[in-house]
Every structure is written in structure tokens, then in C-alpha cells.
Motif scaffolding. Sequence first.
Motif, PDB file in Angstrom:
ATOM      1  N   GLN A 200       0.807  -1.218   0.000  1.00  0.00           N
ATOM      2  CA  GLN A 200       0.000   0.000   0.000  1.00  0.00           C
ATOM      3  C   GLN A 200       0.841   1.271   0.000  1.00  0.00           C
ATOM      4  O   GLN A 200       0.490   2.263  -0.639  1.00  0.00           O
ATOM      5  N   TYR A 201       1.988   1.239   0.688  1.00  0.00           N
ATOM      6  CA  TYR A 201       2.763   2.470   0.868  1.00  0.00           C
ATOM      7  C   TYR A 201       4.013   2.555  -0.003  1.00  0.00           C
ATOM      8  O   TYR A 201       4.699   3.576   0.024  1.00  0.00           O
ATOM      9  N   SER A 202       4.297   1.522  -0.790  1.00  0.00           N
ATOM     10  CA  SER A 202       5.495   1.562  -1.641  1.00  0.00           C
ATOM     11  C   SER A 202       5.421   2.679  -2.674  1.00  0.00           C
ATOM     12  O   SER A 202       6.447   3.216  -3.094  1.00  0.00           O
ATOM     13  N   ASN A 203       4.213   3.023  -3.090  1.00  0.00           N
ATOM     14  CA  ASN A 203       4.066   4.044  -4.128  1.00  0.00           C
ATOM     15  C   ASN A 203       4.413   5.435  -3.626  1.00  0.00           C
ATOM     16  O   ASN A 203       4.776   6.320  -4.412  1.00  0.00           O
ATOM     17  N   THR A 204       4.313   5.641  -2.307  1.00  0.00           N
ATOM     18  CA  THR A 204       4.608   6.963  -1.748  1.00  0.00           C
ATOM     19  C   THR A 204       5.935   6.979  -0.994  1.00  0.00           C
ATOM     20  O   THR A 204       6.590   8.018  -0.910  1.00  0.00           O
ATOM     21  N   MET A 205       6.339   5.843  -0.452  1.00  0.00           N
ATOM     22  CA  MET A 205       7.629   5.746   0.226  1.00  0.00           C
ATOM     23  C   MET A 205       8.630   5.128  -0.742  1.00  0.00           C
ATOM     24  O   MET A 205       8.904   3.915  -0.701  1.00  0.00           O
ATOM     25  N   LEU A 206       9.148   5.951  -1.645  1.00  0.00           N
ATOM     26  CA  LEU A 206       9.928   5.445  -2.763  1.00  0.00           C
ATOM     27  C   LEU A 206      11.254   4.826  -2.342  1.00  0.00           C
ATOM     28  O   LEU A 206      11.826   4.029  -3.084  1.00  0.00           O
ATOM     29  N   GLU A 207      11.777   5.202  -1.182  1.00  0.00           N
ATOM     30  CA  GLU A 207      13.033   4.625  -0.719  1.00  0.00           C
ATOM     31  C   GLU A 207      12.816   3.338   0.074  1.00  0.00           C
ATOM     32  O   GLU A 207      13.764   2.687   0.490  1.00  0.00           O
ATOM     33  N   GLY A 208      11.553   2.981   0.252  1.00  0.00           N
ATOM     34  CA  GLY A 208      11.227   1.757   0.971  1.00  0.00           C
ATOM     35  C   GLY A 208      10.370   2.027   2.188  1.00  0.00           C
ATOM     36  O   GLY A 208      10.469   3.090   2.817  1.00  0.00           O
ATOM     37  N   VAL A 209       9.493   1.078   2.518  1.00  0.00           N
ATOM     38  CA  VAL A 209       8.636   1.188   3.696  1.00  0.00           C
ATOM     39  C   VAL A 209       9.420   0.655   4.897  1.00  0.00           C
ATOM     40  O   VAL A 209       9.791  -0.524   4.919  1.00  0.00           O
ATOM     41  N   PRO A 210       9.709   1.481   5.896  1.00  0.00           N
ATOM     42  CA  PRO A 210      10.510   1.025   7.033  1.00  0.00           C
ATOM     43  C   PRO A 210       9.804  -0.075   7.824  1.00  0.00           C
ATOM     44  O   PRO A 210       8.577  -0.063   7.967  1.00  0.00           O
ATOM     45  N   ALA A 211      10.588  -0.994   8.378  1.00  0.00           N
ATOM     46  CA  ALA A 211      10.024  -2.049   9.221  1.00  0.00           C
ATOM     47  C   ALA A 211       9.356  -1.441  10.451  1.00  0.00           C
ATOM     48  O   ALA A 211       8.339  -1.973  10.941  1.00  0.00           O
ATOM     49  N   THR A 212       9.890  -0.316  10.942  1.00  0.00           N
ATOM     50  CA  THR A 212       9.282   0.335  12.105  1.00  0.00           C
ATOM     51  C   THR A 212       7.882   0.867  11.774  1.00  0.00           C
ATOM     52  O   THR A 212       6.989   0.862  12.622  1.00  0.00           O
ATOM     53  N   PHE A 213       7.700   1.310  10.523  1.00  0.00           N
ATOM     54  CA  PHE A 213       6.386   1.790  10.081  1.00  0.00           C
ATOM     55  C   PHE A 213       5.402   0.617  10.024  1.00  0.00           C
ATOM     56  O   PHE A 213       4.247   0.735  10.442  1.00  0.00           O
ATOM     57  N   VAL A 214       5.873  -0.526   9.500  1.00  0.00           N
ATOM     58  CA  VAL A 214       5.037  -1.726   9.458  1.00  0.00           C
ATOM     59  C   VAL A 214       4.651  -2.130  10.873  1.00  0.00           C
ATOM     60  O   VAL A 214       3.496  -2.503  11.142  1.00  0.00           O
ATOM     61  N   GLN A 216       4.272  -0.213  13.481  1.00  0.00           N
ATOM     62  CA  GLN A 216       3.259   0.700  13.991  1.00  0.00           C
ATOM     63  C   GLN A 216       1.884   0.365  13.438  1.00  0.00           C
ATOM     64  O   GLN A 216       0.891   0.366  14.168  1.00  0.00           O
ATOM     65  N   LYS A 217       1.823   0.072  12.153  1.00  0.00           N
ATOM     66  CA  LYS A 217       0.538  -0.199  11.512  1.00  0.00           C
ATOM     67  C   LYS A 217      -0.079  -1.512  11.999  1.00  0.00           C
ATOM     68  O   LYS A 217      -1.297  -1.647  12.059  1.00  0.00           O
ATOM     69  N   LEU A 218       0.771  -2.477  12.338  1.00  0.00           N
ATOM     70  CA  LEU A 218       0.269  -3.788  12.750  1.00  0.00           C
ATOM     71  C   LEU A 218       0.278  -3.960  14.263  1.00  0.00           C
ATOM     72  O   LEU A 218      -0.090  -5.030  14.765  1.00  0.00           O
ATOM     73  N   ASN A 219       0.744  -2.914  14.987  1.00  0.00           N
ATOM     74  CA  ASN A 219       0.774  -2.952  16.441  1.00  0.00           C
ATOM     75  C   ASN A 219       1.602  -4.129  16.955  1.00  0.00           C
ATOM     76  O   ASN A 219       1.176  -4.889  17.834  1.00  0.00           O
ATOM     77  N   ILE A 220       2.786  -4.290  16.380  1.00  0.00           N
ATOM     78  CA  ILE A 220       3.712  -5.321  16.815  1.00  0.00           C
ATOM     79  C   ILE A 220       5.071  -4.669  17.055  1.00  0.00           C
ATOM     80  O   ILE A 220       5.269  -3.492  16.738  1.00  0.00           O
ATOM     81  N   SER A 221       6.015  -5.407  17.581  1.00  0.00           N
ATOM     82  CA  SER A 221       7.324  -4.849  17.863  1.00  0.00           C
ATOM     83  C   SER A 221       8.124  -4.676  16.569  1.00  0.00           C
ATOM     84  O   SER A 221       7.890  -5.403  15.591  1.00  0.00           O
ATOM     85  N   PRO A 222       9.064  -3.730  16.532  1.00  0.00           N
ATOM     86  CA  PRO A 222       9.910  -3.557  15.350  1.00  0.00           C
ATOM     87  C   PRO A 222      10.667  -4.831  14.984  1.00  0.00           C
ATOM     88  O   PRO A 222      10.865  -5.127  13.808  1.00  0.00           O
ATOM     89  N   GLU A 223      11.088  -5.585  15.999  1.00  0.00           N
ATOM     90  CA  GLU A 223      11.813  -6.824  15.730  1.00  0.00           C
ATOM     91  C   GLU A 223      10.916  -7.840  15.024  1.00  0.00           C
ATOM     92  O   GLU A 223      11.349  -8.518  14.086  1.00  0.00           O
ATOM     93  N   GLN A 224       9.676  -7.942  15.481  1.00  0.00           N
ATOM     94  CA  GLN A 224       8.736  -8.859  14.828  1.00  0.00           C
ATOM     95  C   GLN A 224       8.458  -8.414  13.398  1.00  0.00           C
ATOM     96  O   GLN A 224       8.448  -9.235  12.474  1.00  0.00           O
ATOM     97  N   ALA A 225       8.265  -7.114  13.210  1.00  0.00           N
ATOM     98  CA  ALA A 225       7.971  -6.596  11.875  1.00  0.00           C
ATOM     99  C   ALA A 225       9.120  -6.880  10.921  1.00  0.00           C
ATOM    100  O   ALA A 225       8.913  -7.299   9.778  1.00  0.00           O
ATOM    101  N   LYS A 226      10.357  -6.659  11.380  1.00  0.00           N
ATOM    102  CA  LYS A 226      11.513  -6.902  10.511  1.00  0.00           C
ATOM    103  C   LYS A 226      11.616  -8.382  10.155  1.00  0.00           C
ATOM    104  O   LYS A 226      11.961  -8.741   9.028  1.00  0.00           O
ATOM    105  N   ALA A 227      11.318  -9.261  11.120  1.00  0.00           N
ATOM    106  CA  ALA A 227      11.378 -10.697  10.848  1.00  0.00           C
ATOM    107  C   ALA A 227      10.360 -11.085   9.770  1.00  0.00           C
ATOM    108  O   ALA A 227      10.674 -11.860   8.845  1.00  0.00           O
ATOM    109  N   TYR A 228       9.138 -10.534   9.862  1.00  0.00           N
ATOM    110  CA  TYR A 228       8.125 -10.829   8.845  1.00  0.00           C
ATOM    111  C   TYR A 228       8.536 -10.257   7.479  1.00  0.00           C
ATOM    112  O   TYR A 228       8.382 -10.910   6.441  1.00  0.00           O
ATOM    113  N   CYS A 229       9.071  -9.040   7.495  1.00  0.00           N
ATOM    114  CA  CYS A 229       9.493  -8.409   6.239  1.00  0.00           C
ATOM    115  C   CYS A 229      10.662  -9.165   5.605  1.00  0.00           C
ATOM    116  O   CYS A 229      10.711  -9.333   4.383  1.00  0.00           O
ATOM    117  N   ASP A 230      11.593  -9.619   6.434  1.00  0.00           N
ATOM    118  CA  ASP A 230      12.714 -10.395   5.899  1.00  0.00           C
ATOM    119  C   ASP A 230      12.223 -11.706   5.296  1.00  0.00           C
ATOM    120  O   ASP A 230      12.764 -12.175   4.289  1.00  0.00           O
TER     121      ASP A 230
END
Length: 250
Positions: A200-214, A216-230
Amino acid sequence: MSNGYGGGFDHSMGEGGFSNDNASSQGSAVRSSMTPVTIKQINDASQPIPDANFSVYNVELNMISFVGVLRKVDVQTSAVVLTVEDGSGSIELRKWINASVSTPEAEAEKYSNDINKYVHVGGALKEFQGKKNVQNVAVYSVTDHNQVLYHNLSAIENHLKKQGVTAKPKVKEGSDGGSLFVPETAGNSMEDRALQVIRQYSNTMLEGVPATFVAQKLNISPEQAKAYCDGLSDAGQVYIGTDDTSYICI
């Protein structure tokens, strides 16, 4: 070596490269026929029969372009061999030298300032002594690192189109009552939800959607978000952005 990047293939390549002696319309045709690729695609490509064009996953590779880091310059008797890698693999580029015009040592000196820097490469994919090689090669310095990301996204887009994958309609923020969870037609795992946020946000965040942003949106820890993104990155569903904590989905 030219220090320009954008529009670099508009210029004459000099010895061993493309030429702008033809009409500008012919030059445009050459540029438009170039297929953006990664070095892994080049290394994975094969020929159906000898001397045919290479292809990989329905993508025909003839005139190609790619971006990578120039790692090595070797001087040989009648050629300069450049080694370029892009994180997905490496390849050798052989530039033959006309002895009446220059020497391998002089040509190698042109590339000395670009070692361990990004370059943009264009040429024809061929086979030489049993190894894939780029002939009629043109190499340009990359001065705007946005072009690295742009090229890689272009390569991904071209690959997906050849697989018959079409872009999904963009979801307007708030159109689902504020929820960023994926629709019922898709999976509902945390990785699926993370993918929906990145898409949803790749079109506006051209340098990439940060894991910390993910996170916040999913109400999980940054570490969990990065693991899912990886996990999504490892599965080839998203692409690493400008650093290893941001992600892009086409």
C-alpha cells in the motif's frame, strides 16, 4: 568512462560500444530494446539451441542493461576484463582493445576511479569460451543512487510482466474502515498483513517502507515486523529498499 548516468546510452560509446552515428530514432530503438536485468538472471539464463538468444523465466535476453559495483579490472593482451557484481551474482565484461587506437593499460586506467563504485552496464549477452559475457559493452558511472533502485525495480517489473503477473488495484487508505489487514481473498497471516502494508505504501515511500512503520501499523514490535518483512524478502515477494530495514513491493 563517462561520468553521466541518466541518458548515458544516448551518447557515443566509443571503441567497443554503441554509436550515435545512426539517426536518433535508431538510437531510441536500441535503448528501448534493452532488457533491464540482474546478474543472477544473466547467470541463470540458457540457450534453447546454440547461437540462439539467451532466455530466463520467459524473459529473452539479447540487449541487456544492469547496475552493479565494479570490483576488479584486469589487463590482458588485447582486452580489459571488468568484474561487476550486484549482490545477486557477478559477471565478467570483456572490452576488446584496438591496438591502433589505444592499449589495455590505458583503457584500464579509465576505470580506476570507479572501482568499488556503482556502474551502469549495457551490451549484448553472448557466450565466450564457455562463459556468459557481455559484448559491445558500454559502462557508465552511476552518480545518482536513486538510479540503482530504479533499475532494480524495472528489472523486477519486467520479470513479473513476463510471468503474466499484473498490478493489483491500489487500495485507498481508509477505504476498508481504517484496517490495513489483507482482504478475505488473501491469507491472513502476519506476513500477509505486513505485505499489504508494504504494497500500500510503496508508491509513496519510494526509498522503501521502514520495518518500524510496518510495526506501527500492525501494532507489533519492530523486531517482529523486521522478521516478517525479511521472510517476505526471502520469498521474493518484496524487495529491499535503500537499506536493509526498508522494503518495496511493486
